[in-house]
Design a protein around this motif. Structure first.
Motif, PDB file in Angstrom:
ATOM      1  N   ARG A 123       0.838  -1.212   0.000  1.00  0.00           N
ATOM      2  CA  ARG A 123       0.000   0.000   0.000  1.00  0.00           C
ATOM      3  C   ARG A 123       0.868   1.255   0.000  1.00  0.00           C
ATOM      4  N   ALA A 124       1.989   1.190   0.710  1.00  0.00           N
ATOM      5  CA  ALA A 124       2.864   2.365   0.791  1.00  0.00           C
ATOM      6  C   ALA A 124       3.476   2.678  -0.574  1.00  0.00           C
ATOM      7  N   LEU A 125       3.943   1.647  -1.266  1.00  0.00           N
ATOM      8  CA  LEU A 125       4.526   1.860  -2.598  1.00  0.00           C
ATOM      9  C   LEU A 125       3.467   2.380  -3.560  1.00  0.00           C
ATOM     10  N   GLU A 126       2.275   1.825  -3.449  1.00  0.00           N
ATOM     11  CA  GLU A 126       1.169   2.272  -4.300  1.00  0.00           C
ATOM     12  C   GLU A 126       0.871   3.754  -4.031  1.00  0.00           C
ATOM     13  N   TRP A 127       0.819   4.114  -2.735  1.00  0.00           N
ATOM     14  CA  TRP A 127       0.462   5.486  -2.391  1.00  0.00           C
ATOM     15  C   TRP A 127       1.536   6.469  -2.842  1.00  0.00           C
ATOM     16  N   VAL A 128       2.785   6.114  -2.606  1.00  0.00           N
ATOM     17  CA  VAL A 128       3.891   6.981  -3.039  1.00  0.00           C
ATOM     18  C   VAL A 128       3.816   7.188  -4.552  1.00  0.00           C
ATOM     19  N   SER A 129       3.492   6.112  -5.269  1.00  0.00           N
ATOM     20  CA  SER A 129       3.451   6.206  -6.733  1.00  0.00           C
ATOM     21  C   SER A 129       2.358   7.141  -7.214  1.00  0.00           C
ATOM     22  N   TYR A 130       1.178   7.084  -6.599  1.00  0.00           N
ATOM     23  CA  TYR A 130       0.107   7.927  -7.141  1.00  0.00           C
ATOM     24  C   TYR A 130       0.010   9.288  -6.484  1.00  0.00           C
ATOM     25  N   ALA A 131       0.458   9.422  -5.241  1.00  0.00           N
ATOM     26  CA  ALA A 131       0.379  10.730  -4.576  1.00  0.00           C
ATOM     27  C   ALA A 131       1.629  11.580  -4.851  1.00  0.00           C
ATOM     28  N   GLY A 132       2.736  10.917  -5.128  1.00  0.00           N
ATOM     29  CA  GLY A 132       3.955  11.637  -5.490  1.00  0.00           C
ATOM     30  C   GLY A 132       4.429  12.655  -4.470  1.00  0.00           C
ATOM     31  N   PRO A 133       4.517  12.283  -3.196  1.00  0.00           N
ATOM     32  CA  PRO A 133       5.063  13.248  -2.228  1.00  0.00           C
ATOM     33  C   PRO A 133       6.542  13.512  -2.520  1.00  0.00           C
ATOM     34  N   ASP A 134       6.991  14.730  -2.282  1.00  0.00           N
ATOM     35  CA  ASP A 134       8.425  15.009  -2.372  1.00  0.00           C
ATOM     36  C   ASP A 134       9.119  14.543  -1.100  1.00  0.00           C
ATOM     37  N   VAL A 135       8.388  14.700   0.017  1.00  0.00           N
ATOM     38  CA  VAL A 135       8.894  14.242   1.314  1.00  0.00           C
ATOM     39  C   VAL A 135       7.775  13.450   1.971  1.00  0.00           C
ATOM     40  N   LEU A 136       8.108  12.289   2.533  1.00  0.00           N
ATOM     41  CA  LEU A 136       7.103  11.484   3.241  1.00  0.00           C
ATOM     42  C   LEU A 136       7.647  11.080   4.600  1.00  0.00           C
ATOM     43  N   CYS A 137       6.934  11.477   5.646  1.00  0.00           N
ATOM     44  CA  CYS A 137       7.262  11.067   7.004  1.00  0.00           C
ATOM     45  C   CYS A 137       6.415   9.852   7.364  1.00  0.00           C
ATOM     46  N   LEU A 138       7.071   8.805   7.824  1.00  0.00           N
ATOM     47  CA  LEU A 138       6.352   7.592   8.222  1.00  0.00           C
ATOM     48  C   LEU A 138       6.484   7.393   9.724  1.00  0.00           C
ATOM     49  N   GLN A 139       5.431   6.821  10.305  1.00  0.00           N
ATOM     50  CA  GLN A 139       5.457   6.451  11.720  1.00  0.00           C
ATOM     51  C   GLN A 139       4.941   5.020  11.891  1.00  0.00           C
ATOM     52  N   GLU A 140       5.337   4.442  13.010  1.00  0.00           N
ATOM     53  CA  GLU A 140       4.976   3.059  13.341  1.00  0.00           C
ATOM     54  C   GLU A 140       5.357   2.089  12.221  1.00  0.00           C
ATOM     55  N   THR A 141       6.613   2.177  11.805  1.00  0.00           N
ATOM     56  CA  THR A 141       7.113   1.185  10.851  1.00  0.00           C
ATOM     57  C   THR A 141       7.222  -0.189  11.501  1.00  0.00           C
ATOM     58  N   LYS A 142       7.422  -0.200  12.798  1.00  0.00           N
ATOM     59  CA  LYS A 142       7.590  -1.445  13.564  1.00  0.00           C
ATOM     60  C   LYS A 142       8.702  -2.322  12.993  1.00  0.00           C
ATOM     61  N   LEU A 143       9.759  -1.646  12.490  1.00  0.00           N
ATOM     62  CA  LEU A 143      10.896  -2.354  11.899  1.00  0.00           C
ATOM     63  C   LEU A 143      12.186  -1.981  12.619  1.00  0.00           C
ATOM     64  N   GLY A 144      13.125  -2.917  12.626  1.00  0.00           N
ATOM     65  CA  GLY A 144      14.498  -2.582  12.966  1.00  0.00           C
ATOM     66  C   GLY A 144      15.136  -1.899  11.771  1.00  0.00           C
ATOM     67  N   ASP A 145      16.225  -1.168  12.007  1.00  0.00           N
ATOM     68  CA  ASP A 145      16.853  -0.425  10.913  1.00  0.00           C
ATOM     69  C   ASP A 145      17.296  -1.351   9.769  1.00  0.00           C
ATOM     70  N   ALA A 146      17.767  -2.532  10.120  1.00  0.00           N
ATOM     71  CA  ALA A 146      18.280  -3.442   9.091  1.00  0.00           C
ATOM     72  C   ALA A 146      17.175  -3.930   8.167  1.00  0.00           C
ATOM     73  N   ALA A 147      15.938  -3.868   8.643  1.00  0.00           N
ATOM     74  CA  ALA A 147      14.820  -4.394   7.852  1.00  0.00           C
ATOM     75  C   ALA A 147      14.133  -3.316   7.009  1.00  0.00           C
ATOM     76  N   PHE A 148      14.567  -2.065   7.148  1.00  0.00           N
ATOM     77  CA  PHE A 148      13.870  -1.004   6.406  1.00  0.00           C
ATOM     78  C   PHE A 148      14.161  -1.128   4.904  1.00  0.00           C
ATOM     79  N   PRO A 149      13.130  -1.074   4.077  1.00  0.00           N
ATOM     80  CA  PRO A 149      13.300  -1.338   2.633  1.00  0.00           C
ATOM     81  C   PRO A 149      13.769  -0.110   1.842  1.00  0.00           C
ATOM     82  N   HIS A 150      14.992   0.351   2.140  1.00  0.00           N
ATOM     83  CA  HIS A 150      15.521   1.530   1.445  1.00  0.00           C
ATOM     84  C   HIS A 150      15.514   1.345  -0.083  1.00  0.00           C
ATOM     85  N   MET A 151      15.870   0.134  -0.529  1.00  0.00           N
ATOM     86  CA  MET A 151      16.040  -0.091  -1.975  1.00  0.00           C
ATOM     87  C   MET A 151      14.728   0.045  -2.737  1.00  0.00           C
ATOM     88  N   ALA A 152      13.649  -0.443  -2.121  1.00  0.00           N
ATOM     89  CA  ALA A 152      12.345  -0.372  -2.800  1.00  0.00           C
ATOM     90  C   ALA A 152      11.920   1.075  -3.012  1.00  0.00           C
TER      91      ALA A 152
END
Length: 257
Positions: free
Chosen positions: A17-46
DNA sequence: ATGGTCGAGTATCGA
């Protein structure tokens, strides 16, 4: 510049859903909360594949915040910059995105009025202001976006009577928010829309979304130099519909800079 | 108004 904020309630579950939203809303900056992830698991590449740089501050399981940007991402700061004891929770990340000082915030929930968690919430908000004083000033272009877990006014909750004695609406919490506004921050969405029933969060339970029982607790607070240039702002309720939605909808603010 | 639902992780707790 389109600046957005979204409490995704687990980025692992919400990634599609996040990738879909970024694609259609096209934010220049997006702040996310409650990722519930460790840093190593964050999907920077996607996100990189969509043109975004990203920084994340998370320890897994709970909390976790991030900033995505396609207009530059410099000088990231994890947590508070005041030099005092680190926050045990990962609730704050800041960076400079182009000419804007951006912070993604996940304010503690507070659980119940008067509890230790409630005291932590109030002290966290006071500390946020000191954090901003270290990093920037209200004369600069500042955007503090995220889940504040505070409804600024009674019209920001579906039924004020249902919230008597609860967190999110107490005078102390609203005073903490007002203090941030006194520092020089403006509730960008509210300055554009004055209507009631404009919410960003709806409990998963009891069909609250479909019954319009929500709360406006996700805010984009911007300094005056930005507030004067806001051209548009919206809560994307469509992102709260359909398959596997977060319980929060994304909010964005367009600024003519 | 809190019971309903989610997501963490695998029994409950937090929101």
């Amino acid at each position: 510049m389109r600046i957005a904020t979204w409490n995704v309630n687990s980025l692992k579950v919400r990634m599609e859903r996040a990738l879909e939203w970024v694609s259609y809303a096209g934010p220049d900056v997006l702040c996310l909360q409650e990722t519930k992830l460790g840093d190593a698991a964050f999907p920077h590449m996607a996100f990189s594949a969509l043109g975004y740089d990203s920084v994340h501050h998370g320890s897994g399981q709970w909390n976790g915040v991030a900033i995505l940007s396609r207009v530059g991402l410099e000088s990231p700061v994890m947590g508070f910059a005041d030099g005092a004891d680190p926050d045990p929770d990962t609730r704050l990340i800041s960076a400079r995105c182009g000419a804007v000082h951006v912070s993604s915030v996940y304010v503690p929930n507070g659980r119940s009025v008067g509890s230790d968690h409630y005291v932590y919430k109030l002290s966290w908000l006071a500390r946020l202001e000191r954090h901003l004083d270290v990093l920037t000033s209200p004369e600069e272009q500042v955007a503090v976006c995220g889940d504040f877990n505070i409804a600024p006014e009674d019209k920001d909750v579906w039924g004020p009577a249902a919230f008597v004695g609860s967190t999110h609406v107490t005078p102390e919490e609203r005073a903490a928010l007002a203090h941030l506004e006194d520092w020089g921050l403006v509730d960008a969405f509210r300055s554009r829309w004055q209507d009631d029933r404009l919410y960003t969060y709806w409990d998963y339970r009891a069909g609250d979304f479909h019954e319009h029982r929500g709360m406006r607790i996700d805010l984009a607070l911007v300094s005056r130099p930005l507030a004067d240039k806001v051209t548009w702002s919206l809560v994307d309720r469509n992102a709260r519909k359909g398959k596997l939605p977060s319980d929060h909808a994304p909010l964005f603010v367009d600024i003519n800079i």
